[in-house]
Design an enzyme around this catalytic site. Structure first.
Site, PDB file in Angstrom:
ATOM      1  CB  CYS A  69       7.486   4.378  -0.587  1.00 55.74           C
ATOM      2  SG  CYS A  69       7.824   5.246  -2.120  1.00 55.74           S
ATOM      3  CB  CYS A  72       4.706   4.688  -3.230  1.00 48.99           C
ATOM      4  SG  CYS A  72       6.183   3.654  -3.354  1.00 48.99           S
TER       5      CYS A  72
END
Length: 147
Positions: A69, A72
């Site tokens: 991600c 993230c």
């Protein structure tokens, strides 16, 4: 709270009474002797998450993330910075949803990164999307106050 609050060791999962007569940042686990707060988010698996939210008297802020991600990864340094500001008033932790998908599924997480604040075994609030450190700290403190 009149008695010493319980805090779960992020390393071994031992439940410790946090001394009230010493700075919490200096506290060490009675079982594994490692620091209870080291300025870094604790890495949790499913069992560690359950133990932290069910046994600790402290609020527990969890970042649900995955290594693939992009947002993230971008938020990780800000989350680490927020950890240094929020601990030891709350436990700051991370759970890799790719390695440990069951807790994310059980909690109905649809997008990552998602932050969830737990206290005394229940969810106080959640938010999704990358944030900077100041926003993470403000959101966590606001969710703890019920706002």
């Amino acid at each position: 709270m009149s008695e010493a609050p319980h805090v779960v060791c992020p390393h071994c999962g031992g439940v410790n009474r946090l001394p009230t007569d010493k700075p919490a940042r200096e506290a060490r686990c009675g079982r594994c002797h490692q620091a209870l707060f080291d300025g870094h988010p604790a890495e949790l698996d499913a069992a560690g998450l359950e133990r932290q939210i069910s046994r600790s008297h402290l609020p527990v802020l969890v970042d649900f993330w995955a290594p693939w991600c992009g947002p993230c990864k971008m938020m990780a340094p800000a989350y680490a910075q927020a950890c240094r500001e929020l601990e030891p008033a709350m436990r700051v932790a991370k759970l890799d949803t790719q390695a440990h998908p069951d807790p994310a599924a059980r909690l109905g997480i649809r997008g990552i990164p998602t932050l969830i604040l737990f206290h005394q075994g229940r969810e106080l609030g959640r938010t999704s999307g990358a944030m900077d450190a100041r926003s993470i700290v403000a959101w966590a403190r606001g969710a703890l106050r019920g706002g």
